[in-house]
Structures are given as structure tokens and as C-alpha cells.
Design an enzyme around this catalytic site. Structure first.
Site, PDB file in Angstrom:
ATOM      1  N   ASP A 189     -33.697 -30.839  57.387  1.00 47.62           N
ATOM      2  CA  ASP A 189     -33.881 -29.390  57.221  1.00 47.62           C
ATOM      3  C   ASP A 189     -35.374 -29.052  57.171  1.00 47.62           C
ATOM      4  OD1 ASP A 189     -33.622 -30.958  54.960  1.00 47.62           O
ATOM      5  OD2 ASP A 189     -32.701 -29.425  53.716  1.00 47.62           O
ATOM      6  N   ASP A 222     -30.132 -34.404  68.585  1.00 47.16           N
ATOM      7  CA  ASP A 222     -29.567 -33.441  69.530  1.00 47.16           C
ATOM      8  C   ASP A 222     -30.059 -32.028  69.166  1.00 47.16           C
ATOM      9  OD1 ASP A 222     -27.969 -32.308  71.439  1.00 47.16           O
ATOM     10  OD2 ASP A 222     -26.058 -32.736  70.457  1.00 47.16           O
ATOM     11  N   LYS A 248     -31.419 -37.574  56.130  1.00 47.89           N
ATOM     12  CA  LYS A 248     -30.896 -36.684  55.083  1.00 47.89           C
ATOM     13  C   LYS A 248     -30.512 -37.595  53.925  1.00 47.89           C
ATOM     14  CE  LYS A 248     -29.638 -32.538  53.753  1.00 47.89           C
ATOM     15  NZ  LYS A 248     -30.602 -31.504  53.396  1.00 47.89           N
ATOM     16  N   ASP A 299     -33.421 -29.628  70.960  1.00 47.19           N
ATOM     17  CA  ASP A 299     -33.236 -28.289  71.546  1.00 47.19           C
ATOM     18  C   ASP A 299     -34.192 -27.297  70.883  1.00 47.19           C
ATOM     19  OD1 ASP A 299     -31.139 -29.204  73.118  1.00 47.19           O
ATOM     20  OD2 ASP A 299     -29.916 -27.422  72.772  1.00 47.19           O
ATOM     21  N   TYR A 311     -21.094 -38.684  66.372  1.00 42.27           N
ATOM     22  CA  TYR A 311     -20.453 -38.401  67.664  1.00 42.27           C
ATOM     23  C   TYR A 311     -19.499 -39.524  68.088  1.00 42.27           C
ATOM     24  CZ  TYR A 311     -23.850 -34.602  68.395  1.00 42.27           C
ATOM     25  OH  TYR A 311     -24.604 -33.469  68.285  1.00 42.27           O
TER      26      TYR A 311
END
Ligand code: NAD
Length: 356
Positions: free
Chosen positions: A223, A247, A191, A251, A141
Site C-alpha cells: 500500500d 500486476d 505485505k 499498471d 493466481y
């Protein structure tokens, strides 16, 4: 003692839920001469409309001179076509970076009264109590170079995933400290099978772990973590991860609790603590008195705990939320058969009344 609180409602339901959080804070009877002083500031689309920029300098100044910041949400379709540097969401990124808020804590706790509000089966979600620790000021970001450019007549978009070793170390250490005071299980999500940045992340987690022999560490690829959160969320205690993975995963984890409208967050580690519900401005329900204010009210409780050292007042708010849910009060997002549906403002009233 006066506690200075910068109140940044923002846009859409942000305005509605923050009004309820402030209502609840005002209803708390503080001890002796303690009081809250609220200063409301413009941010996001509301600030663009009023003064042309999403984060006016006066807002930042007020934040820096406050003891804590209570934030609603920013954004909405009205501002979706403005330039990137003027987007409402840019205000949030700029506040986080300017204040150095590198750690975002997102507690994901399933309230007993809401077990059946989750789309997952009771036996999967009952008793879930996870803390997601998300790195907040680094990663893709914020990385440079970034942008949309033309190369050989074709446009391409570019973002950069970058972390320094010290950025990784400080968030990981914080997560170990937190895990040490909970059930002592830390899951680091990366990852590392495809990204070099994440190989460095994993190596640093392994190094820091040597100082915390009492904490059990597990490494998961993002994942797999996304899948495990649905398959068996009770295996998790503290999850630490980088900015974008955090992020998305938080959620997803929010849905274990029944609604994104239930999840508070605290952003700490910088100059002034910053507290916000994890949801956005929810344009689909904005202005209809339908938003769930509990995430915002619970964020105010986190503010009392982490920034103002008012632990018993924080607990009072959390108990008032619990009581309202146990009595069967619900906003539409968590409604179940046999419960009483309230609007945003009425739910705020109930929590304020329950404080007594
Ligand atoms: P959103 O979180 O606003 O909404 C997603 C879904 O959750 C919607 O169906 C919405 O109705 C529901 N929802 C959200 N909050 C709720 C609440 N309190 N009670 C009940 N239901 C609730 O996400 P989105 O639709 O992807 O984004 C809308 C806007 O918000 C965009 O402009 C986005 O950039 C912005 N956004 C801002 C923040 C922030 O300010 N921290 C976070 C996420 C998104």
C-alpha cells in the site's frame, strides 16, 4: 541463422499491435544470412472461436519449438461468461506455467518527449527509470484450493496465496542480479504486516541480500509502494514483488509514462522467452486503428535483446521509437497539443521507416 518466432496476436488490439511489431521486425535488415521465421498461432478468444479452447495444443507445441514468443493480448466481452478453464485469459496463465516463465520484467521509463503526456507533474516524472520484477508463476493466481463453493447454503469464493521458499529465492536473486547492473537499489514489496506468506518473502529477501552487499535493499508494504509510486517515483530503481502485487503496481507505474500503451514486458527464466505489451485487448478501442503499438514494438526489442542476443538491433528499434516521439508523432492515448496524431498502422510505418 534462422530465428524462429511464435507470433500469438490473440484478441482485440492484440492483433493490431502485434501486426505492427512484426512489420518493424521485418523492416530490420539483419546481418548476413540471419533471418526471422514467423509462425502465427491461435490463442485466447480467437482460438475459442476457431477450435473451442483458448490454448490449442498446436500453439503450445509451436511455442516450445521456437526461439521466442511474441504475444498480443487476450480476452474481451464476447468470452466473459464462459467457464473459468475456457476463458481466454487462462491461455496466458497456462503458457506461463508450462514454459516455467517465473520472472516478468517490466521497464518503466519516461521518454523525455512524453514527460508532459503523464498525468503527473513534470518534476515528478522526469527521469523516471524503474524496472519492475514481478514473480509470475506463483502466488494467489495459481494457489490451490481455489473456486466458488457452497458452505451452509451460502456461496463463498476461495483463492490461496502460497509461495515456497525456493520460488521466492529464485525471483529475488534474479532481481538482485539485475539491480547490481543498474543503480544498485532494490525495493522489495510485500505485505508482511498481515500475511504469513509475505513474512517468509521478507525473510528470504534479507537472507539473499547478504550475497549482494553492493546493493541497497529496502522493504515496503504494497500500500505504501502504491502511494510512493505517485508521490516520488524517482526513488525507485528495481522493484521486486509477488505476482498479484506486481500486476497491479506495474499498471499504476505505466501511467507515469503517459499510457499503458507504452509499456513492454519480457517473461523469462523458463524454456522460451515470452514478450508482450502489458496492456489487455482494449475492447473499447479495438478495430479502430487507435491502439498505441509502441509497447508491442518495444516488447519485440526486448525479445531481440534477451532471447536472440541481437543487442544492436534491439537498440535500433528503441532509437526509432525515441525518434518518432521526438518528431512529435503520437497515437491518441499520448496526444498533446502541437503533436501529430497517427493511427496504429501509421505509427508502425513511422517506426519501420525510422530504423534506417
Ligand atoms: P486493457 O489493458 O485492455 O484496457 C485498459 C484501458 O487502457 C482501456 O481504456 C484501453 O483503451 C486502454 N489501452 C489498453 N491498451 C492500449 C493501447 N495499446 N493503446 C491505447 N490505449 C490502450 O484492460 P481491461 O479493459 O481491463 O481488459 C480488457 C480485456 O483484456 C479483458 O478481457 C482482460 O481480461 C484482458 N486483459 C488481457 C491481458 C493480456 O492478454 N495480457 C492483460 C490485461 C487484460
Amino acid at each position: 541463422m534462422a530465428y524462429k518466432i511464435a507470433v500469438l496476436p490473440g484478441d482485440g488490439v492484440g492483433r493490431e499491435v502485434i501486426a505492427e511489431a512484426v512489420k518493424v521486425l521485418k523492416a530490420l535488415k539483419l546481418k548476413g544470412s540471419q533471418e526471422f521465421i514467423f509462425t502465427e498461432c491461435l490463442v485466447g478468444g480467437a482460438a475459442i472461436d476457431e477450435v473451442g479452447v483458448p490454448l490449442p495444443p498446436e500453439t503450445l507445441e509451436t511455442c516450445l519449438n521456437s526461439d521466442a514468443i511474441l504475444f498480443g493480448a487476450v480476452g474481451g466481452p464476447k468470452w466473459s461468461n464462459v467457464a473459468y478453464h475456457l476463458r481466454p485469459e487462462k491461455a496466458l496463465l497456462d503458457i506461463r506455467q508450462t514454459l516455467g516463465l517465473y520472472a516478468n520484467l517490466r521497464p518503466v521509463k519516461v521518454y523525455p518527449a512524453l514527460v508532459d503526456a503523464s498525468p503527473l507533474k513534470r518534476e515528478i516524472v522526469e527521469g523516471v527509470d524503474i524496472l519492475v520484477v514481478r514473480e509470475l508463476t506463483g502466488g494467489i493466481y495459481f494457489g490451490n484450493p481455489r473456486g466458488i463453493e457452497k458452505v451452509d447454503e451460502e456461496e463463498r469464493g476461495l483463492n490461496t496465496l502460497v509461495y515456497t521458499a525456493s520460488e521466492i529465492r529464485r525471483i529475488v536473486k534474479l532481481a538482485f542480479e539485475i539491480a547490481r547492473n543498474r543503480r544498485k537499489i532494490l525495493t522489495s514489496v510485500d505485505k508482511a504486516n498481515v500475511l504469513e506468506t509475505m513474512q517468509l518473502w521478507r525473510r528470504i529477501v534479507t537472507e539473499v541480500a547478504r550475497d549482494y552487499p553492493d546493493v541497497t535493499v529496502e522493504h515496503l508494504y504494497v500500500d505504501n509502494c502504491a502511494m510512493q509510486l505517485i508521490r516520488s517515483p524517482k526513488q525507485f530503481d528495481v522493484i521486486v514483488t509477488e505476482n498479484m502485487f506486481g500486476d497491479i503496481l506495474s499498471d499504476e507505474a505505466a501511467m507515469l509514462t503517459g499510457s499503458i500503451g507504452m509499456l513492454p514486458s519480457a517473461s523469462i527464466g523458463g524454456k522460451v522467452g515470452f514478450y508482450e505489451p502489458i496492456h489487455g485487448s482494449a475492447p473499447d478501442i479495438a478495430g479502430k486503428n487507435k491502439a498505441n503499438p509502441l509497447a508491442a514494438i518495444a516488447s519485440a526489442a526486448l525479445m531481440l535483446r534477451y532471447s536472440l542476443n541481437l543487442e544492436s538491433e534491439a537498440t535500433r528499434i528503441e532509437r526509432a521509437i525515441l525518434t518518432a516521439l521526438e518528431k512529435g508523432y503520437r497515437t491518441p492515448d499520448i496526444a498533446q497539443e502541437g503533436t501529430r496524431i497517427l493511427g496504429t498502422q501509421e505509427m508502425g510505418d513511422v517506426i519501420a521507416e525510422n530504423l534506417a
